[in-house]
Design an enzyme around this catalytic site. Structure first.
Site, PDB file in Angstrom:
ATOM      1  N   GLY A   1       0.459  -1.200   6.559  1.00 49.79           N
ATOM      2  CA  GLY A   1      -0.432  -0.078   6.998  1.00 49.79           C
ATOM      3  C   GLY A   1      -1.654  -0.907   7.159  1.00 49.79           C
TER       4      GLY A   1
ATOM      5  N   GLY B   1       0.758  -1.254  -0.002  1.00 47.80           N
ATOM      6  CA  GLY B   1       0.066   0.007   0.038  1.00 47.80           C
ATOM      7  C   GLY B   1       0.800   1.354  -0.138  1.00 47.80           C
ATOM      8  CB  SER B   2      -0.113   4.893  -0.366  1.00 45.52           C
ATOM      9  OG  SER B   2      -1.128   4.979   0.517  1.00 45.52           O
ATOM     10  CB  THR B   3       1.247   3.701   4.704  1.00 44.94           C
ATOM     11  OG1 THR B   3      -0.060   4.110   4.612  1.00 44.94           O
ATOM     12  CG2 THR B   3       1.906   4.570   5.984  1.00 44.94           C
TER      13      THR B   3
ATOM     14  CE  LYS C   1      -5.766   4.708   5.747  1.00 43.17           C
ATOM     15  NZ  LYS C   1      -4.658   3.730   5.483  1.00 43.17           N
TER      16      LYS C   1
ATOM     17  CD  GLU D   1      -1.838  -6.526   3.087  1.00 44.58           C
ATOM     18  OE1 GLU D   1      -1.325  -5.540   2.573  1.00 44.58           O
ATOM     19  OE2 GLU D   1      -2.766  -6.780   3.536  1.00 44.58           O
TER      20      GLU D   1
HETATM   21  C1  5RP Z   1      -3.315  -3.686   1.252  1.00 47.21           C
HETATM   22  C2  5RP Z   1      -3.638  -3.092   2.610  1.00 47.21           C
HETATM   23  C3  5RP Z   1      -3.104  -1.782   2.974  1.00 47.21           C
HETATM   24  O1  5RP Z   1      -2.398  -1.692   4.064  1.00 47.21           O
HETATM   25  C4  5RP Z   1      -4.199  -0.717   3.073  1.00 47.21           C
HETATM   26  O2  5RP Z   1      -5.087  -0.823   2.116  1.00 47.21           O
HETATM   27  C5  5RP Z   1      -3.600   0.749   3.407  1.00 47.21           C
HETATM   28  O3  5RP Z   1      -3.375   1.122   2.442  1.00 47.21           O
HETATM   29  P1  5RP Z   1      -2.749   2.620   2.102  1.00 47.21           P
HETATM   30  O4  5RP Z   1      -1.398   2.666   3.264  1.00 47.21           O
HETATM   31  O5  5RP Z   1      -2.578   3.090   0.913  1.00 47.21           O
HETATM   32  O6  5RP Z   1      -3.691   3.502   3.088  1.00 47.21           O
HETATM   33  O7  5RP Z   1      -4.143  -3.770   3.588  1.00 47.21           O
HETATM   34  O8  5RP Z   1      -3.973  -4.681   1.138  1.00 47.21           O
END
Ligand code: 5RP
Length: 224
Positions: free
Chosen positions: A86, A33-35, A125, A107
């Site tokens: 994330g 994910g982006s984080t 979140k 994950e």
């Molecule tokens: C991917 C995930 C990510 O951790 C979740 O969607 C958070 O994403 P982001 O850091 O882009 O907000 O579970 O399957």
């Protein structure tokens, strides 16, 4: 501060924390994910301080390799010292909803193996009760309609995520109308028991150990 800046600041805090928990032999688990991408980019200058990584998705693996960070298959390592990832939602018990990026199964596997699971998130979140974010479920393709009917019996409103195939060749159902999910572990177990479900995006049987949460004032460290 915009959301990307918060994600960047929590990723930097996670790098600083990770460096206190690893040595030259350590394997670091990497989320998706982006984080997690910010974490990968900020970890890259420290690539000589640990043995390598295991990745929770093909996308993260590619990004790690782009930084010349070694990536191992999970079956090839004995131990994952720490897993950084994330989340889409976290509650105060550090139970999570994950899978917005469709990587929930890998994950969950890396989280299960890791000695320590550190969730990194921005304030958006944080929720009192999980379930406003639709719950992702990875499903074997031929079981999609059956699983959807069973999820309706549990009170949910499943929606097929069109055009998405997971790294494992499966499909995703996003389940609405489950809020507030309580007790979270019970629903995680019930959904796991539906034939055709590979994984659901509730991380309560194995919650995070530590949450690093970024807001305008800085990054807080939260334990359940
Ligand atoms: C991917 C995930 C990510 O951790 C979740 O969607 C958070 O994403 P982001 O850091 O882009 O907000 O579970 O399957």
């Amino acid at each position: 501060m915009n959301q990307d800046k918060l994600k960047q600041s929590v990723a930097q805090a996670a790098v600083d924390y990770t460096l206190t928990r690893i040595n030259g032999d350590s394997i670091v688990g990497i989320g998706t994910g982006s984080t997690a991408n910010f974490f990968i980019d900020l970890l890259a200058p420290h690539r000589g301080k640990f043995a390598g990584t295991v990745a929770s998705s093909a996308a993260s693996e590619e990004r790690l390799r782009g930084h010349r960070i070694p990536v191992y298959e999970l079956n090839a390592v004995d131990d994952v010292a720490i897993y950084i990832d994330g989340a889409d939602e976290t509650n105060p018990q550090l139970e999570l909803i994950k899978g917005g990026g469709a990587a929930l199964t890998r994950e969950k596997i890396v989280a299960a193996v890791a000695r320590e699971f550190v969730c990194i998130a921005d304030q958006s979140k944080w929720v009192d009760h999980l379930g406003v974010y639709p719950l992702p479920i990875e499903v074997i393709p031929m079981a999609r309609s059956h699983v959807a009917r069973e999820l309706v019996k549990l009170g949910g409103d499943p929606v097929y995520r069109q055009g998405v195939i997971t790294d494992n060749g499966n499909v995703i159902l996003d389940v609405y109308r489950l809020h507030p999910i309580s007790p979270v572990r019970d629903l995680e177990e019930k959904i796991n028991n539906i034939t055709g479900v590979v994984t659901n995006g509730l991380f309560a049987l194995r919650p995070a150990d530590i949450l690093l949460l970024a807001n305008e004032d800085g990054v807080k460290t939260i334990t359940a």
